[in-house]
Every structure is written in structure tokens, then in C-alpha cells.
Write an enzyme that holds these catalytic residues in place. Sequence first.
Site, PDB file in Angstrom:
ATOM      1  N   HIS A   1      43.587  32.166  43.613  1.00  0.00           N
ATOM      2  CA  HIS A   1      44.129  32.625  44.894  1.00  0.00           C
ATOM      3  C   HIS A   1      43.082  33.400  45.697  1.00  0.00           C
ATOM      4  O   HIS A   1      42.193  34.050  45.129  1.00  0.00           O
ATOM      5  CB  HIS A   1      45.373  33.481  44.657  1.00  0.00           C
ATOM      6  CG  HIS A   1      46.537  32.657  44.181  1.00  0.00           C
ATOM      7  ND1 HIS A   1      47.812  33.156  44.051  1.00  0.00           N
ATOM      8  CD2 HIS A   1      46.607  31.333  43.832  1.00  0.00           C
ATOM      9  CE1 HIS A   1      48.616  32.176  43.630  1.00  0.00           C
ATOM     10  NE2 HIS A   1      47.903  31.076  43.485  1.00  0.00           N
TER      11      HIS A   1
ATOM     12  N   GLU B   1      43.214  36.124  47.419  1.00  0.00           N
ATOM     13  CA  GLU B   1      43.154  37.577  47.218  1.00  0.00           C
ATOM     14  C   GLU B   1      42.355  37.907  45.964  1.00  0.00           C
ATOM     15  O   GLU B   1      41.543  38.829  45.942  1.00  0.00           O
ATOM     16  CB  GLU B   1      44.560  38.174  47.076  1.00  0.00           C
ATOM     17  CG  GLU B   1      45.488  37.905  48.245  1.00  0.00           C
ATOM     18  CD  GLU B   1      46.302  36.622  48.104  1.00  0.00           C
ATOM     19  OE1 GLU B   1      45.731  35.593  47.688  1.00  0.00           O
ATOM     20  OE2 GLU B   1      47.484  36.650  48.431  1.00  0.00           O
TER      21      GLU B   1
ATOM     22  N   CYS C   1      51.311  36.576  46.453  1.00  0.00           N
ATOM     23  CA  CYS C   1      52.260  36.292  45.372  1.00  0.00           C
ATOM     24  C   CYS C   1      52.295  37.501  44.423  1.00  0.00           C
ATOM     25  O   CYS C   1      51.524  38.452  44.582  1.00  0.00           O
ATOM     26  CB  CYS C   1      51.841  35.025  44.626  1.00  0.00           C
ATOM     27  SG  CYS C   1      50.389  35.282  43.588  1.00  0.00           S
TER      28      CYS C   1
ATOM     29  N   CYS D   1      48.897  38.225  42.649  1.00  0.00           N
ATOM     30  CA  CYS D   1      47.931  38.888  43.537  1.00  0.00           C
ATOM     31  C   CYS D   1      48.375  40.318  43.840  1.00  0.00           C
ATOM     32  O   CYS D   1      47.536  41.224  43.929  1.00  0.00           O
ATOM     33  CB  CYS D   1      47.759  38.090  44.829  1.00  0.00           C
ATOM     34  SG  CYS D   1      46.894  36.531  44.546  1.00  0.00           S
TER      35      CYS D   1
HETATM   36  O1  LIG Z   1      49.018  34.870  46.892  1.00  0.00           O
HETATM   37  C1  LIG Z   1      48.707  33.674  47.125  1.00  0.00           C
HETATM   38  C2  LIG Z   1      49.624  32.649  47.041  1.00  0.00           C
HETATM   39  C3  LIG Z   1      49.193  31.368  47.174  1.00  0.00           C
HETATM   40  N1  LIG Z   1      47.888  31.098  47.398  1.00  0.00           N
HETATM   41  C4  LIG Z   1      47.446  29.712  47.484  1.00  0.00           C
HETATM   42  C5  LIG Z   1      47.642  28.907  46.235  1.00  0.00           C
HETATM   43  C6  LIG Z   1      47.822  27.504  46.743  1.00  0.00           C
HETATM   44  O2  LIG Z   1      46.530  26.916  46.929  1.00  0.00           O
HETATM   45  C7  LIG Z   1      48.497  27.710  48.087  1.00  0.00           C
HETATM   46  C8  LIG Z   1      50.005  27.550  48.046  1.00  0.00           C
HETATM   47  O3  LIG Z   1      50.296  26.183  48.126  1.00  0.00           O
HETATM   48  P1  LIG Z   1      51.698  25.658  48.658  1.00  0.00           P
HETATM   49  O4  LIG Z   1      51.460  24.189  48.880  1.00  0.00           O
HETATM   50  O5  LIG Z   1      52.038  26.380  49.935  1.00  0.00           O
HETATM   51  O6  LIG Z   1      52.699  25.931  47.585  1.00  0.00           O
HETATM   52  O7  LIG Z   1      48.225  29.050  48.469  1.00  0.00           O
HETATM   53  C9  LIG Z   1      46.985  32.104  47.535  1.00  0.00           C
HETATM   54  O8  LIG Z   1      45.773  31.871  47.754  1.00  0.00           O
HETATM   55  N2  LIG Z   1      47.428  33.378  47.416  1.00  0.00           N
HETATM   56 ZN   LIG Z   2      48.468  34.983  44.658  1.00  0.00          ZN
END
Ligand SMILES: O=c1ccn([C@H]2C[C@H](O)[C@@H](COP(=O)(O)O)O2)c(=O)[nH]1
Ligand SMILES: [Zn+2]
Length: 175
Positions: free
Chosen positions: A85, A87, A113, A116
Amino acid sequence: MAHQGNSNQPRQDYLKWEDYFMGLAGLAAMRSKDPVTQVGACIVGPDNSIVSVGYNGMPNGDDKSFSWGKGFENNLENKHLFVCHAERNALNYARANSTDLKLCTMYVILYPCNECAKAIAQAGIKKVVYYSNKHEKKVETIAARRIFENLGISIEPYTTPNKIIVIDLDKINRT
Ligand SMILES: O=c1ccn([C@H]2C[C@H](O)[C@@H](COP(=O)(O)O)O2)c(=O)[nH]1
Ligand SMILES: [Zn+2]
């Protein structure tokens, strides 16, 4: 009347700090190879210095061994178990440079998320500014909000109306 080019007054339409930082997060996001959601994060020091940036990508940029798919029945074909991710990448880079993150703010394109959020909390960051909350109903986002609330970490939406920041590299040649 003085020609604009000869004005002794400072420009008024310069990029404000918040736009600059979210713009950098957006620029970092453009490096992402995720076909659906490109996320960028920018960590900023108390003196407005850029401490770190990151974006979501496969471990060590390996796009060959992992799928960028989602929604497959076999979870191992989905990107989510593998992608690093934005972050976390920004935090790792800052840590590699031994920066103390306690007084820093994180600007991020997507509400973090839970994983993170935990990493942000452990790093001591006390303020997060996010752009999109498109996954707000996901359990990961709800858990992240709980982490931020319980630990007193400020999480604010980016409110500046500047949604489009144009980078015109060639402007320098026309002025
Ligand atoms: O905290 C976060 C949450 C998600 N991500 C990234 C991980 C994935 O590459 C996308 C999410 O994909 P979706 O198709 O929208 O489910 O976002 C992140 O970097 N940081
Ligand atoms: Zn995350």
C-alpha cells in the site's frame, strides 16, 4: 499599467500548501500500475518539508509474478494479498532515512485501510488528510476509522476545491 511579466507583485494563483501536498500524492499515484485504484501518499514535516512519498505497487515492483486482478474466486489471483500500500511504502521510505515521523502529516489519495492505519499509528503520525473515501463501507475502512478515533489521530478530508492540478511542464518556455 505594468505588463504582467514586469509586475513587482507576487503571483496570487500559486499552489497553496495543501494543494501542493495532495498534488504530490496524486502525482505519486500516477506511478501506480493498479488498473483500478491508484493511491499515492505524501508525508510532510512540521516545517512543510517533504519527508517521503509512496504509491501502491507489487513487492519490489514485481508485476510479472502477481496478478492485478480482483474478484477472482481464487484469492491468490487477486491483487489484494500482494500489493504494497501507498502509505506503507511512504512510511518505509521515511524510516529508511531514519526520519522521526511524530510531528508529520500524511496526505493520501484514499482513506487508509486498517493495516495502514496501524502502521501510521505505530509511526507516531498524528494527522492524516485524505482525498477519497470510496471504500468507506468496507470493514477495513471502518476498522481504520476506529483505530484513528481511539488513538486520537486526526483524519480529515481534503477540502480544497482544487480537484484538478495541471502540470504544464512547457509553460517555462512560453513565459
Ligand atoms: O490503505 C490503502 C488501501 C488500498 N490501497 C491500494 C491497494 C490496491 O492496489 C488498491 C485498492 O484496489 P481496489 O480495486 O479499489 O480494491 O488500493 C492502498 O494503497 N492503501
Ligand atoms: Zn492500506
